[in-house]
Design an enzyme around this catalytic site. Structure first.
Site, PDB file in Angstrom:
ATOM      1  N   LEU A  57      10.829 -20.938  -3.714  1.00 46.96           N
ATOM      2  CA  LEU A  57       9.899 -19.783  -3.136  1.00 46.96           C
ATOM      3  C   LEU A  57       8.768 -20.109  -4.057  1.00 46.96           C
ATOM      4  O   LEU A  57       8.730 -20.218  -5.067  1.00 46.96           O
ATOM      5  CB  LEU A  57      10.374 -18.321  -3.288  1.00 46.96           C
ATOM      6  CG  LEU A  57       9.277 -17.203  -3.028  1.00 46.96           C
ATOM      7  CD1 LEU A  57       9.178 -17.382  -1.428  1.00 46.96           C
ATOM      8  CD2 LEU A  57       9.699 -15.926  -3.597  1.00 46.96           C
ATOM      9  N   ARG A  73       1.774  -4.908   6.089  1.00 47.84           N
ATOM     10  CA  ARG A  73       1.104  -3.774   5.373  1.00 47.84           C
ATOM     11  C   ARG A  73       1.921  -2.429   5.476  1.00 47.84           C
ATOM     12  O   ARG A  73       2.212  -2.053   6.534  1.00 47.84           O
ATOM     13  CB  ARG A  73      -0.468  -3.469   5.785  1.00 47.84           C
ATOM     14  CG  ARG A  73      -1.078  -2.411   4.849  1.00 47.84           C
ATOM     15  CD  ARG A  73      -2.592  -2.495   5.116  1.00 47.84           C
ATOM     16  NE  ARG A  73      -3.089  -1.462   3.960  1.00 47.84           N
ATOM     17  CZ  ARG A  73      -4.314  -1.503   3.766  1.00 47.84           C
ATOM     18  NH1 ARG A  73      -5.121  -2.468   4.200  1.00 47.84           N
ATOM     19  NH2 ARG A  73      -4.843  -0.754   2.740  1.00 47.84           N
ATOM     20  N   ARG A 107       0.135   8.883 -10.478  1.00 44.95           N
ATOM     21  CA  ARG A 107       0.027   7.532  -9.766  1.00 44.95           C
ATOM     22  C   ARG A 107       0.482   6.700 -10.656  1.00 44.95           C
ATOM     23  O   ARG A 107       1.216   5.680  -9.729  1.00 44.95           O
ATOM     24  CB  ARG A 107      -1.586   7.375  -9.442  1.00 44.95           C
ATOM     25  CG  ARG A 107      -2.306   8.260  -8.398  1.00 44.95           C
ATOM     26  CD  ARG A 107      -3.745   8.142  -8.154  1.00 44.95           C
ATOM     27  NE  ARG A 107      -3.764   6.562  -7.908  1.00 44.95           N
ATOM     28  CZ  ARG A 107      -3.950   6.338  -6.472  1.00 44.95           C
ATOM     29  NH1 ARG A 107      -3.715   7.107  -5.539  1.00 44.95           N
ATOM     30  NH2 ARG A 107      -3.936   5.027  -6.086  1.00 44.95           N
ATOM     31  N   ASP A 112       0.853  -1.170  -0.119  1.00 44.41           N
ATOM     32  CA  ASP A 112       0.050  -0.053   0.053  1.00 44.41           C
ATOM     33  C   ASP A 112       0.777   1.206  -0.183  1.00 44.41           C
ATOM     34  O   ASP A 112       2.004   1.387   0.692  1.00 44.41           O
ATOM     35  CB  ASP A 112      -0.860  -0.039   1.023  1.00 44.41           C
ATOM     36  CG  ASP A 112      -2.058   1.046   1.157  1.00 44.41           C
ATOM     37  OD1 ASP A 112      -2.237   1.583   0.118  1.00 44.41           O
ATOM     38  OD2 ASP A 112      -2.594   1.227   2.322  1.00 44.41           O
ATOM     39  N   ARG A 122     -11.535   1.825  -9.502  1.00 44.01           N
ATOM     40  CA  ARG A 122     -10.496   2.840  -9.578  1.00 44.01           C
ATOM     41  C   ARG A 122     -10.806   3.438 -10.984  1.00 44.01           C
ATOM     42  O   ARG A 122     -11.495   2.775 -12.035  1.00 44.01           O
ATOM     43  CB  ARG A 122      -8.812   2.507  -9.610  1.00 44.01           C
ATOM     44  CG  ARG A 122      -8.764   2.049  -8.287  1.00 44.01           C
ATOM     45  CD  ARG A 122      -7.531   1.782  -7.862  1.00 44.01           C
ATOM     46  NE  ARG A 122      -7.167   1.620  -6.212  1.00 44.01           N
ATOM     47  CZ  ARG A 122      -5.850   1.845  -5.814  1.00 44.01           C
ATOM     48  NH1 ARG A 122      -4.995   2.399  -6.279  1.00 44.01           N
ATOM     49  NH2 ARG A 122      -6.194   1.626  -4.405  1.00 44.01           N
ATOM     50  N   GLY A 134       0.077   5.433  -4.435  1.00 44.06           N
ATOM     51  CA  GLY A 134      -0.549   6.842  -4.904  1.00 44.06           C
ATOM     52  C   GLY A 134       0.279   7.857  -4.022  1.00 44.06           C
ATOM     53  O   GLY A 134       0.543   9.017  -4.836  1.00 44.06           O
ATOM     54  N   ARG A 135       0.248   7.702  -2.661  1.00 40.05           N
ATOM     55  CA  ARG A 135       0.880   8.404  -1.877  1.00 40.05           C
ATOM     56  C   ARG A 135       2.375   8.891  -2.216  1.00 40.05           C
ATOM     57  O   ARG A 135       2.686  10.112  -2.171  1.00 40.05           O
ATOM     58  CB  ARG A 135       0.708   8.099  -0.330  1.00 40.05           C
ATOM     59  CG  ARG A 135      -0.828   8.605   0.110  1.00 40.05           C
ATOM     60  CD  ARG A 135      -0.998   7.828   1.448  1.00 40.05           C
ATOM     61  NE  ARG A 135      -1.539   6.593   1.097  1.00 40.05           N
ATOM     62  CZ  ARG A 135      -1.702   5.475   2.025  1.00 40.05           C
ATOM     63  NH1 ARG A 135      -1.461   6.008   3.308  1.00 40.05           N
ATOM     64  NH2 ARG A 135      -2.119   4.431   1.570  1.00 40.05           N
ATOM     65  N   TRP A 176     -11.282  -2.611  -9.349  1.00 40.85           N
ATOM     66  CA  TRP A 176     -11.944  -2.197 -10.819  1.00 40.85           C
ATOM     67  C   TRP A 176     -12.516  -0.767 -10.736  1.00 40.85           C
ATOM     68  O   TRP A 176     -12.998  -0.390 -11.640  1.00 40.85           O
ATOM     69  CB  TRP A 176     -12.947  -3.237 -11.052  1.00 40.85           C
ATOM     70  CG  TRP A 176     -12.041  -4.510 -11.614  1.00 40.85           C
ATOM     71  CD1 TRP A 176     -12.218  -5.822 -10.538  1.00 40.85           C
ATOM     72  CD2 TRP A 176     -11.509  -5.172 -12.511  1.00 40.85           C
ATOM     73  NE1 TRP A 176     -11.696  -6.854 -11.090  1.00 40.85           N
ATOM     74  CE2 TRP A 176     -11.073  -6.368 -12.356  1.00 40.85           C
ATOM     75  CE3 TRP A 176     -10.794  -4.549 -13.506  1.00 40.85           C
ATOM     76  CZ2 TRP A 176     -10.362  -7.133 -13.231  1.00 40.85           C
ATOM     77  CZ3 TRP A 176     -10.156  -5.269 -14.596  1.00 40.85           C
ATOM     78  CH2 TRP A 176      -9.807  -6.580 -14.277  1.00 40.85           C
ATOM     79  N   HIS A 235       3.091   3.266  -8.981  1.00 40.48           N
ATOM     80  CA  HIS A 235       2.767   1.825  -9.358  1.00 40.48           C
ATOM     81  C   HIS A 235       4.127   1.154  -9.769  1.00 40.48           C
ATOM     82  O   HIS A 235       4.470   0.173  -9.779  1.00 40.48           O
ATOM     83  CB  HIS A 235       1.715   1.563 -10.105  1.00 40.48           C
ATOM     84  CG  HIS A 235       0.253   1.958  -9.311  1.00 40.48           C
ATOM     85  ND1 HIS A 235       0.012   1.539  -8.032  1.00 40.48           N
ATOM     86  CD2 HIS A 235      -0.745   2.636  -9.746  1.00 40.48           C
ATOM     87  CE1 HIS A 235      -1.261   2.139  -7.569  1.00 40.48           C
ATOM     88  NE2 HIS A 235      -1.731   2.661  -8.715  1.00 40.48           N
TER      89      HIS A 235
HETATM   90  C1  FPP Z   1      -1.857   0.197  -3.385  1.00 37.68           C
HETATM   91  O1  FPP Z   1      -1.372   1.522  -3.641  1.00 37.68           O
HETATM   92  C2  FPP Z   1      -1.454  -0.836  -4.397  1.00 37.68           C
HETATM   93  C3  FPP Z   1      -2.193  -1.247  -5.187  1.00 37.68           C
HETATM   94  C4  FPP Z   1      -3.671  -1.031  -5.567  1.00 37.68           C
HETATM   95  C5  FPP Z   1      -1.483  -1.827  -6.285  1.00 37.68           C
HETATM   96  C6  FPP Z   1      -0.410  -2.895  -5.918  1.00 37.68           C
HETATM   97  C7  FPP Z   1       0.477  -2.968  -7.084  1.00 37.68           C
HETATM   98  C8  FPP Z   1       1.839  -3.005  -7.284  1.00 37.68           C
HETATM   99  C9  FPP Z   1       2.805  -2.784  -6.457  1.00 37.68           C
HETATM  100  C10 FPP Z   1       2.291  -2.748  -8.728  1.00 37.68           C
HETATM  101  C11 FPP Z   1       1.654  -3.815  -9.564  1.00 37.68           C
HETATM  102  C12 FPP Z   1       2.237  -5.255  -9.208  1.00 37.68           C
HETATM  103  C13 FPP Z   1       1.896  -5.973 -10.281  1.00 37.68           C
HETATM  104  C14 FPP Z   1       2.410  -7.435 -10.322  1.00 37.68           C
HETATM  105  C15 FPP Z   1       0.564  -6.124 -10.918  1.00 37.68           C
HETATM  106  P1  FPP Z   1      -2.497   2.599  -3.536  1.00 37.68           P
HETATM  107  O2  FPP Z   1      -2.714   2.989  -5.053  1.00 37.68           O
HETATM  108  O3  FPP Z   1      -3.733   2.413  -3.091  1.00 37.68           O
HETATM  109  O4  FPP Z   1      -1.788   3.790  -2.788  1.00 37.68           O
HETATM  110  P2  FPP Z   1      -2.679   4.996  -2.070  1.00 37.68           P
HETATM  111  O5  FPP Z   1      -3.218   4.451  -0.936  1.00 37.68           O
HETATM  112  O6  FPP Z   1      -1.151   5.869  -1.489  1.00 37.68           O
HETATM  113  O7  FPP Z   1      -3.199   5.739  -2.971  1.00 37.68           O
END
Ligand code: FPP
Length: 259
Positions: free
Chosen positions: A139, A196, A41, A28, A79, A31-32, A77, A45
């Site tokens: 793994l 987390r 954003r 998590d 988003r 985005g931040r 989905w 990612h």
């Molecule tokens: C949460 O951050 C993260 C996700 C919704 C996706 C996690 C995905 C990755 C680490 C990269 C993709 C990897 C693969 C294998 C597809 P957030 O966007 O909710 O962050 P925020 O809460 O700060 O907005």
């Protein structure tokens, strides 16, 4: 010195004892991380995928057997379309670019989550990653994609209800084991440690059933900053927890009992 002895010395020096068998990650804060730098954003990612690679390498080195990553939830989905497309693109590139290296490192890829409502090319990609690596013995990287724990439990319960309706099983036979056996994770041990990032402290529909006795570590860092040191810090915290599984005394900490 045998590899096992070296590993034991290294983990003792780090104060992490026997590593948890199964670590699950809620990645998590992408985005931040991006917003704090005035970046889109998507860039968060993209950097999140780099952190995921570091996490996999650390898990291999620390001899963790299972690493589950929450890469896309059933709720993601909702988003904005461009963000969903960029996450799907990153998954696509991750598998295309990294599958050979994962395979070379003896990593077995497993995917959990609903497959039926995915575009065929995504479904094929996930199947390919599983098939190519199915014989590996290192793994197990469990990618939770289009995953929602409530949906997973509902699907398992529906399958059991259909068996009851057909007269194949008696209602009284439904128990913890039969429900576990119908989850996507049927052949995967429950997570010992759920990490987390981003400081948020919730499960967000991740492994609700399997987390019954998991230890939780919430790290204040954002996912793109996750690295080996963060993984070790979380495991050190885990190593100091008393896992009693409802009993009075903690079971002895060893490779066998730490699961
Ligand atoms: C949460 O951050 C993260 C996700 C919704 C996706 C996690 C995905 C990755 C680490 C990269 C993709 C990897 C693969 C294998 C597809 P957030 O966007 O909710 O962050 P925020 O809460 O700060 O907005």
């Amino acid at each position: 010195m045998a590899e096992g002895d070296f590993l034991e010395m290294a983990t003792t020096a780090l104060g992490i004892g026997a590593p948890p068998r199964h670590v699950a990650l809620i990645m998590d804060g992408n985005g931040r991380w991006a917003a704090a730098r005035g970046l889109p954003r998507f860039e968060g990612h993209r950097r999140g995928v780099e952190a995921l690679r570091r996490a996999v390498r650390a898990a291999i080195d620390l001899k963790i057997s299972y690493l589950t990553v929450y890469s896309f939830s059933a709720e993601n989905w909702s988003r904005p379309r461009e963000e969903v497309q960029s996450l799907l693109g990153l998954l696509h590139r991750f598998i295309r670019n990294d599958l050979a290296e994962l395979h070379a490192n003896n990593v077995r890829v497993r995917v959990i989550g609903a497959r039926s409502d995915l575009a065929p090319e995504i479904g094929d990609l996930l199947r390919e990653a599983e098939q190519v690596t199915q014989g590996n013995s290192g793994l197990t990287l469990v990618v939770a994609f289009n995953y929602g724990a409530r949906q997973e439990i509902a699907t398992a319960v529906r399958a059991l209800a259909e068996m009851v309706a057909k007269g194949e099983i008696a209602p009284e036979s439904i128990d913890v084991e039969s429900i576990s056996a119908h989850l996507d994770t049927a052949d995967i041990p429950d997570p010992d440690l759920i990490i987390r990032t981003s400081g948020e402290q919730r499960l967000s529909n991740f492994l609700l059933w399997q987390a019954a006795y998991a230890e939780f570590v919430f790290l204040p860092i954002l996912w793109p900053d996750f690295d080996r040191a963060a993984m070790i810090a979380a495991i050190q915290e885990y190593a100091h927890r008393d896992r009693r599984f409802g009993r009075v005394e903690a079971p002895r900490r060893s490779a066998k009992t730490a699961s």
